[in-house]
Design an enzyme around this catalytic site. Structure first.
Site, PDB file in Angstrom:
ATOM      1  N   SER A 125       0.987  -1.166   0.002  1.00 49.20           N
ATOM      2  CA  SER A 125       0.013   0.071   0.042  1.00 49.20           C
ATOM      3  C   SER A 125       0.825   1.207   0.000  1.00 49.20           C
ATOM      4  CB  SER A 125      -0.817  -0.067   1.040  1.00 49.20           C
ATOM      5  OG  SER A 125      -1.422   1.120   1.475  1.00 49.20           O
ATOM      6  N   TYR A 150      -2.084  -1.762  10.895  1.00 47.87           N
ATOM      7  CA  TYR A 150      -1.959  -2.001   9.398  1.00 47.87           C
ATOM      8  C   TYR A 150      -1.041  -1.630   8.593  1.00 47.87           C
ATOM      9  CZ  TYR A 150      -3.739  -1.955   4.595  1.00 47.87           C
ATOM     10  OH  TYR A 150      -3.562  -2.234   3.166  1.00 47.87           O
ATOM     11  N   LYS A 154       2.285  -3.877   6.474  1.00 50.60           N
ATOM     12  CA  LYS A 154       2.638  -3.737   5.005  1.00 50.60           C
ATOM     13  C   LYS A 154       4.255  -3.434   4.942  1.00 50.60           C
ATOM     14  CE  LYS A 154      -1.253  -4.759   3.123  1.00 50.60           C
ATOM     15  NZ  LYS A 154      -1.593  -6.123   2.624  1.00 50.60           N
TER      16      LYS A 154
HETATM   17  P1  NAD Z   1     -10.584  -7.668   1.124  1.00 52.08           P
HETATM   18  O1  NAD Z   1     -10.714  -7.803   2.487  1.00 52.08           O
HETATM   19  O2  NAD Z   1     -11.605  -7.522   0.223  1.00 52.08           O
HETATM   20  O3  NAD Z   1     -10.191  -8.843   0.702  1.00 52.08           O
HETATM   21  C1  NAD Z   1      -9.046  -9.880   1.273  1.00 52.08           C
HETATM   22  C2  NAD Z   1      -9.738 -11.291   1.389  1.00 52.08           C
HETATM   23  O4  NAD Z   1      -8.610 -11.879   2.077  1.00 52.08           O
HETATM   24  C3  NAD Z   1     -11.133 -11.556   2.073  1.00 52.08           C
HETATM   25  O5  NAD Z   1     -11.773 -12.207   1.080  1.00 52.08           O
HETATM   26  C4  NAD Z   1     -10.568 -12.232   3.159  1.00 52.08           C
HETATM   27  O6  NAD Z   1     -11.835 -13.235   3.383  1.00 52.08           O
HETATM   28  C5  NAD Z   1      -9.476 -13.085   2.771  1.00 52.08           C
HETATM   29  N1  NAD Z   1      -8.659 -13.321   4.123  1.00 52.08           N
HETATM   30  C6  NAD Z   1      -8.543 -12.602   5.198  1.00 52.08           C
HETATM   31  N2  NAD Z   1      -7.668 -13.284   6.015  1.00 52.08           N
HETATM   32  C7  NAD Z   1      -7.520 -14.339   5.580  1.00 52.08           C
HETATM   33  C8  NAD Z   1      -6.860 -15.487   6.146  1.00 52.08           C
HETATM   34  N3  NAD Z   1      -6.099 -15.689   7.207  1.00 52.08           N
HETATM   35  N4  NAD Z   1      -6.949 -16.704   5.470  1.00 52.08           N
HETATM   36  C9  NAD Z   1      -7.696 -16.837   4.125  1.00 52.08           C
HETATM   37  N5  NAD Z   1      -8.147 -15.653   3.718  1.00 52.08           N
HETATM   38  C10 NAD Z   1      -8.181 -14.515   4.286  1.00 52.08           C
HETATM   39  O7  NAD Z   1      -9.719  -6.553   0.919  1.00 52.08           O
HETATM   40  P2  NAD Z   1      -9.053  -5.998  -0.729  1.00 52.08           P
HETATM   41  O8  NAD Z   1      -9.625  -4.473  -0.478  1.00 52.08           O
HETATM   42  O9  NAD Z   1      -9.398  -6.755  -1.551  1.00 52.08           O
HETATM   43  O10 NAD Z   1      -7.457  -6.017  -0.442  1.00 52.08           O
HETATM   44  C11 NAD Z   1      -6.560  -7.006  -0.715  1.00 52.08           C
HETATM   45  C12 NAD Z   1      -5.256  -6.745  -0.304  1.00 52.08           C
HETATM   46  O11 NAD Z   1      -5.068  -5.321  -0.895  1.00 52.08           O
HETATM   47  C13 NAD Z   1      -4.993  -6.821   1.196  1.00 52.08           C
HETATM   48  O12 NAD Z   1      -3.952  -7.189   1.500  1.00 52.08           O
HETATM   49  C14 NAD Z   1      -4.995  -5.271   1.333  1.00 52.08           C
HETATM   50  O13 NAD Z   1      -4.336  -4.986   2.558  1.00 52.08           O
HETATM   51  C15 NAD Z   1      -4.342  -4.725   0.277  1.00 52.08           C
HETATM   52  N6  NAD Z   1      -4.537  -3.334  -0.204  1.00 52.08           N
HETATM   53  C16 NAD Z   1      -6.046  -2.928  -0.134  1.00 52.08           C
HETATM   54  C17 NAD Z   1      -6.299  -1.531  -0.350  1.00 52.08           C
HETATM   55  C18 NAD Z   1      -7.674  -1.113  -0.355  1.00 52.08           C
HETATM   56  O14 NAD Z   1      -7.935   0.129  -0.461  1.00 52.08           O
HETATM   57  N7  NAD Z   1      -8.578  -2.082  -0.724  1.00 52.08           N
HETATM   58  C19 NAD Z   1      -5.234  -0.428  -0.629  1.00 52.08           C
HETATM   59  C20 NAD Z   1      -3.849  -0.756  -0.424  1.00 52.08           C
HETATM   60  C21 NAD Z   1      -3.666  -2.339  -0.172  1.00 52.08           C
HETATM   61  C1  UD1 Z   2      -6.875   5.037   3.729  1.00 53.03           C
HETATM   62  C2  UD1 Z   2      -5.525   4.489   4.508  1.00 53.03           C
HETATM   63  C3  UD1 Z   2      -4.752   3.615   3.428  1.00 53.03           C
HETATM   64  C4  UD1 Z   2      -5.795   2.466   3.011  1.00 53.03           C
HETATM   65  C5  UD1 Z   2      -6.977   3.352   2.082  1.00 53.03           C
HETATM   66  C6  UD1 Z   2      -7.935   2.483   1.519  1.00 53.03           C
HETATM   67  C7  UD1 Z   2      -4.878   5.749   6.121  1.00 53.03           C
HETATM   68  C8  UD1 Z   2      -3.631   6.805   6.628  1.00 53.03           C
HETATM   69  N1  UD1 Z   2      -4.627   5.300   5.049  1.00 53.03           N
HETATM   70  O1  UD1 Z   2      -6.273   6.083   2.681  1.00 53.03           O
HETATM   71  O2  UD1 Z   2      -3.887   2.763   4.100  1.00 53.03           O
HETATM   72  O3  UD1 Z   2      -4.971   1.762   1.613  1.00 53.03           O
HETATM   73  O4  UD1 Z   2      -7.477   4.050   3.105  1.00 53.03           O
HETATM   74  O5  UD1 Z   2      -8.574   2.876   0.261  1.00 53.03           O
HETATM   75  O6  UD1 Z   2      -5.656   5.707   6.994  1.00 53.03           O
HETATM   76  N2  UD1 Z   2     -12.859  11.632   3.440  1.00 53.03           N
HETATM   77  C9  UD1 Z   2     -13.586  12.646   3.666  1.00 53.03           C
HETATM   78  N3  UD1 Z   2     -14.878  11.929   4.179  1.00 53.03           N
HETATM   79  C10 UD1 Z   2     -14.787  10.775   4.517  1.00 53.03           C
HETATM   80  C11 UD1 Z   2     -13.669   9.727   4.224  1.00 53.03           C
HETATM   81  C12 UD1 Z   2     -12.668  10.329   3.602  1.00 53.03           C
HETATM   82  O7  UD1 Z   2     -13.444  13.743   3.401  1.00 53.03           O
HETATM   83  O8  UD1 Z   2     -16.061  10.298   4.876  1.00 53.03           O
HETATM   84  C13 UD1 Z   2     -11.337  12.168   2.737  1.00 53.03           C
HETATM   85  C14 UD1 Z   2     -10.016  11.874   3.504  1.00 53.03           C
HETATM   86  O9  UD1 Z   2     -10.024  12.883   4.555  1.00 53.03           O
HETATM   87  C15 UD1 Z   2      -8.993  11.782   2.486  1.00 53.03           C
HETATM   88  C16 UD1 Z   2      -9.657  11.256   1.354  1.00 53.03           C
HETATM   89  O10 UD1 Z   2     -11.356  11.462   1.774  1.00 53.03           O
HETATM   90  O11 UD1 Z   2      -8.460  13.205   1.969  1.00 53.03           O
HETATM   91  C17 UD1 Z   2      -9.586   9.646   0.918  1.00 53.03           C
HETATM   92  O12 UD1 Z   2      -9.731   9.024   2.356  1.00 53.03           O
HETATM   93  P1  UD1 Z   2      -9.813   7.372   2.371  1.00 53.03           P
HETATM   94  O13 UD1 Z   2     -10.903   6.869   1.527  1.00 53.03           O
HETATM   95  O14 UD1 Z   2     -10.373   7.222   3.871  1.00 53.03           O
HETATM   96  O15 UD1 Z   2      -8.485   6.897   2.272  1.00 53.03           O
HETATM   97  P2  UD1 Z   2      -7.029   7.350   2.562  1.00 53.03           P
HETATM   98  O16 UD1 Z   2      -7.235   7.932   4.105  1.00 53.03           O
HETATM   99  O17 UD1 Z   2      -6.321   8.032   1.623  1.00 53.03           O
END
Ligand code: NAD
Ligand code: UD1
Length: 332
Positions: A125, A150, A154
């Site tokens: 991330s 979290y 990472k």
């Molecule tokens: P998600 O929660 O939708 O998907 C994760 C999946 O992993 C789920 O289906 C969950 O059931 C499964 N899981 C969790 N723990 C497990 C375990 N111990 N054994 C087997 N399955 C397990 O999340 P996502 O948004 O699809 O994110 C996927 C990856 O990307 C994560 O590692 C997350 O940290 C990373 N990531 C997500 C975002 C985001 O904003 N969504 C941003 C940056 C990084």
């Molecule tokens: C956060 C996490 C990041 C994670 C990501 C998932 C932190 C520091 N970062 O990022 O690790 O991967 O979520 O997408 O927590 N905002 C509003 N109103 C709301 C919600 C958000 O104004 O109700 C604004 C926030 O201030 C920010 C932007 O929207 O400027 C995006 O926020 P958000 O979607 O929560 O993601 P991040 O904080 O960038």
């Protein structure tokens, strides 16, 4: 290729399974359904017209992972999505995050080593950059101070992967640093479904648009950004999924780190007004206090992924707003 996708029924994993199947890969999924539903399997099969094998196993159970490698025999690569991802929850329950995110990864790597499978793609991330001097984050920057357990998981896993590669450079490792993944598949069948009241912007907008929540709070309008609201790099989940396909296709021996983002910052207000325009919906919002820990602005330098993976985002903020709302309407 025969590819094992952990967390393959989750938000990003499900979209990636679809894109992998499109390219004729054989996809095996391990997911314990902690944050996903089994019906996603039927949906990705419907979208892609392909079958996926699902193991409903918890990756914390090493014997179960071993069973998958034993049964499947010739797995060539692993994409590791499984993990917990809620930033706020990780502050309240750090051990749960360290345990699930780190142990699943070391278990998986140990079994991969045992079965001589050495191609690994990891979901990292942009949070690992922490706060930098400039808002455009490039892979050559050092990892910064993380602001939640979290984020620390990472950064720790990135370090574990570096140490592993140092010890044995026959590994092929791609660390993908996602910026802000949003949107949904254009079919409206798969998308993001957070539990409870969402913390992230796009899921919150969905709940306000559908009338389930009353008002969106915009956290601060006095940041040093063009309109005073926070700026982020929002990436359509289908573009992100395609980034994984490219990461595997272009994988070479070594440990590589790539930003997956559009390279463009978009403010909260811009996202809100685009959503209103594209979907012809008025969103109730108010300006509220800044959220502690939020940075004013950051976005990806996406040149390395373009050059080395031949990948860039194709979808626009309009596509993101339309597809996210389409999914919400279909599944509300
Ligand atoms: P998600 O929660 O939708 O998907 C994760 C999946 O992993 C789920 O289906 C969950 O059931 C499964 N899981 C969790 N723990 C497990 C375990 N111990 N054994 C087997 N399955 C397990 O999340 P996502 O948004 O699809 O994110 C996927 C990856 O990307 C994560 O590692 C997350 O940290 C990373 N990531 C997500 C975002 C985001 O904003 N969504 C941003 C940056 C990084
Ligand atoms: C956060 C996490 C990041 C994670 C990501 C998932 C932190 C520091 N970062 O990022 O690790 O991967 O979520 O997408 O927590 N905002 C509003 N109103 C709301 C919600 C958000 O104004 O109700 C604004 C926030 O201030 C920010 C932007 O929207 O400027 C995006 O926020 P958000 O979607 O929560 O993601 P991040 O904080 O960038």
């Amino acid at each position: 290729m025969k590819i094992l996708v952990t967390g393959g029924l989750g938000f990003i994993g499900s979209h990636t399974c679809v894109e992998l199947a499109k390219e004729d890969n054989e996809v095996i999924i391990v997911d314990n359904l902690y944050n996903s539903k089994e019906e996603v399997l039927e949906k990705i099969e419907k979208i892609s017209g392909k079958k996926f094998k699902l193991y409903k196993y918890d990756l914390k159970d090493k014997e179960k992972i071993k069973k998958v490698f034993e049964e499947e025999k010739n797995i060539e690569a692993v994409i590791h999505f499984a993990g917990y991802k809620a930033v706020g929850e990780s502050v309240k329950k750090p051990l749960m995050y360290y345990s699930n995110n780190i142990i699943t990864t070391t278990n998986l790597l140990e079994i991969m080593h045992e079965y001589n499978v050495k191609k690994f793609v990891f979901s990292s991330s942009a949070t690992v950059y922490g706060e930098q001097e400039t808002p455009k984050y490039v892979e050559t920057m050092k990892r910064g101070e993380t602001t939640s357990p979290y984020g620390t998981t990472k950064a720790m896993i990135e370090k574990i992967l570096e140490d592993l590669y140092f010890s044995d450079n026959s590994w092929n490792i791609s660390i993908l640093r996602y910026f802000n993944p949003v949107g949904a598949h254009e079919s409206g069948l798969i998308g993001e479904e957070p539990n409870g009241i969402p913390n992230n912007l796009m899921p919150y907008i969905m709940k306000v648009a559908s009338g389930k929540l009353e008002t969106l709070s915009i956290f601060g309008n006095d940041y040093p950004t063009p309109d005073g609201t926070g700026v982020r790099d929002y990436i359509h989940v289908v573009d992100l999924a395609k980034g994984h396909v490219q990461a595997l296709k272009k994988m070479k021996q070594g440990l590589k780190v790539y930003n997956l983002g559009s390279g463009k910052g978009v403010s909260v207000l811009e996202l809100v007004t685009t959503f209103e325009k594209v979907n012809n919906i008025k969103l109730n919002y108010k300006i509220a206090q800044r959220r502690p820990g939020d940075l004013p602005e950051y976005f990806a330098d996406s040149q390395k992924a373009l050059k080395e993976l031949d990948w860039k985002t194709e979808k626009t903020i309009e596509d993101i707003c339309r597809d996210a709302w389409n999914y919400e309407k279909n599944n509300a």
